[in-house]
Design a protein around this motif. Structure first.
Motif, PDB file in Angstrom:
ATOM      1  N   GLN A  90      32.869  25.944  52.582  1.00 53.04           N
ATOM      2  CA  GLN A  90      34.306  25.979  52.348  1.00 53.04           C
ATOM      3  C   GLN A  90      34.704  26.845  51.148  1.00 53.04           C
ATOM      4  N   LYS A  91      33.747  27.558  50.592  1.00 51.67           N
ATOM      5  CA  LYS A  91      34.022  28.337  49.385  1.00 51.67           C
ATOM      6  C   LYS A  91      35.071  29.422  49.631  1.00 51.67           C
ATOM      7  N   ALA A  92      34.885  30.224  50.661  1.00 56.47           N
ATOM      8  CA  ALA A  92      35.804  31.326  50.936  1.00 56.47           C
ATOM      9  C   ALA A  92      37.210  30.809  51.236  1.00 56.47           C
ATOM     10  N   GLU A  93      37.299  29.742  52.020  1.00 62.32           N
ATOM     11  CA  GLU A  93      38.606  29.183  52.369  1.00 62.32           C
ATOM     12  C   GLU A  93      39.302  28.606  51.135  1.00 62.32           C
TER      13      GLU A  93
ATOM     14  N   TYR B  47      43.883  28.791  47.641  1.00 65.60           N
ATOM     15  CA  TYR B  47      44.480  28.560  46.327  1.00 65.60           C
ATOM     16  C   TYR B  47      44.576  29.841  45.487  1.00 65.60           C
ATOM     17  N   HIS B  48      44.311  30.998  46.102  1.00 63.43           N
ATOM     18  CA  HIS B  48      44.458  32.304  45.447  1.00 63.43           C
ATOM     19  C   HIS B  48      43.671  32.368  44.140  1.00 63.43           C
ATOM     20  N   LEU B  49      42.370  32.122  44.249  1.00 62.47           N
ATOM     21  CA  LEU B  49      41.495  32.069  43.079  1.00 62.47           C
ATOM     22  C   LEU B  49      40.628  33.316  43.000  1.00 62.47           C
TER      23      LEU B  49
ATOM     24  N   LYS C 166      48.981  21.616  41.691  1.00 66.58           N
ATOM     25  CA  LYS C 166      49.268  21.503  40.261  1.00 66.58           C
ATOM     26  C   LYS C 166      47.978  21.463  39.456  1.00 66.58           C
ATOM     27  N   ALA C 167      47.021  20.681  39.911  1.00 66.40           N
ATOM     28  CA  ALA C 167      45.754  20.550  39.178  1.00 66.40           C
ATOM     29  C   ALA C 167      44.979  21.862  39.168  1.00 66.40           C
ATOM     30  N   PHE C 168      44.872  22.491  40.325  1.00 65.87           N
ATOM     31  CA  PHE C 168      44.068  23.709  40.418  1.00 65.87           C
ATOM     32  C   PHE C 168      44.695  24.880  39.663  1.00 65.87           C
TER      33      PHE C 168
ATOM     34  N   SER D  99      40.962  27.190  34.993  1.00 68.60           N
ATOM     35  CA  SER D  99      40.613  28.589  35.258  1.00 68.60           C
ATOM     36  C   SER D  99      39.308  28.761  36.020  1.00 68.60           C
ATOM     37  N   ARG D 100      38.427  27.769  35.974  1.00 62.50           N
ATOM     38  CA  ARG D 100      37.117  27.909  36.621  1.00 62.50           C
ATOM     39  C   ARG D 100      36.759  26.633  37.384  1.00 62.50           C
ATOM     40  N   PHE D 101      35.958  26.817  38.441  1.00 63.99           N
ATOM     41  CA  PHE D 101      35.653  25.695  39.326  1.00 63.99           C
ATOM     42  C   PHE D 101      34.182  25.700  39.725  1.00 63.99           C
TER      43      PHE D 101
END
Length: 262
Positions: free
Chosen positions: A45-48, A53-55, A30-32, A36-38
């Motif tokens: 762990q960036k790629a995972e 979370y389909h970002l 819900k939070a993610f 729109s940006r992180f």
């Protein structure tokens, strides 16, 4: 409109194994989905994180943690005669404290004057805890440790052990680095990025008590190596490109970029 102007710094891109639950998963999704940006604090762990979370990769920014320098305000005069290895923090099942306790039995054979201090409240049932608590070279402080006491425990230690079974970043490592204490850490999550092998400490495989004991023996046998690692931490995390001053400038640039390109 608000979503496109929001940026979230994510300390744990993926939950720890001891924190898996439906509620945790629901809250994170819900939070993610509301941002729109992180900003991510480790590369491992960036790629995972993006895939899970389909970002969009273009909306993920890189940063890192630095040493928790506020802890130095609590320090009294250092006890140079203290001879102990420190493991601290909330002791959940993914923290690997049981592997460190077993490693300490092996360490004690070669370095009988060195103790292990385990400081922090235990949050899981470890069947052998009472047996280890009875050993005179292991001090298990099963309670919440306030910052003033923690700061002096770290400052008086020889080095810190982070034997995690899984991890993202580690506030424990950054607390240790506030006092330029090298760390022995496991090869999980972002720990190898923080504790660079041979520069700020030693990296060992997870779930391997013997490897922890061997690494501890290397550091205990070489005070000069410990001193050099401490100097490296001071140069990079207190003064150099991993200092808060450098990170703050990069963070400001990220926010400025978001405002310009939203």
């Amino acid at each position: 409109r608000l979503k496109d102007r929001m940026l979230m710094t994510v300390h744990d891109p993926l939950p720890h194994s001891s924190e898996m639950s439906r509620m945790n998963s629901w809250i994170r999704n819900k939070a993610f989905s509301s941002v729109s940006r992180f900003v991510i604090l480790n590369q491992a762990q960036k790629a995972e994180f993006i895939q899970y979370y389909h970002l969009q990769r273009a909306r993920i920014y890189d940063s890192l943690l630095s040493s928790y320098t506020y802890l130095r305000a609590y320090v009294k005069e250092r006890n140079a005669a203290a001879r102990y290895i420190l493991l601290f923090g909330q002791i959940s099942s993914h923290k690997g404290a049981d592997y460190m306790l077993r490693a300490m039995e092996e360490i004690h054979q070669g370095f009988p004057d060195v103790r292990l201090v385990v400081a922090g409240r235990w949050k899981w049932n470890f069947a052998e805890l009472d047996r280890y608590a009875r050993l005179d070279y292991i001090d298990i402080q099963n309670r919440f440790i306030p910052d003033d006491e923690l700061a002096n425990l770290i400052n008086d230690s020889l080095f810190v052990v982070v034997p995690y079974l899984d991890a993202t970043q580690s506030g424990v490592v950054m607390s240790a680095f506030a006092f330029c204490k090298p760390c022995i850490a496991t090869r999980v999550g972002g720990l190898p990025e923080m504790v660079v092998q041979g520069r700020y400490g030693l990296i060992v495989p997870p779930r391997d008590s013997h490897a922890i004991a061997e690494a501890a023996g290397q550091l205990l046998s070489s005070p000069a190596r410990l001193s050099q690692m401490a100097a490296n931490i001071r140069a990079d995390y207190h003064e150099g490109e991993k200092s808060w001053k450098h990170i703050a400038a990069e963070t400001a640039d990220i926010y400025q970029s978001v405002l310009q390109n939203r």
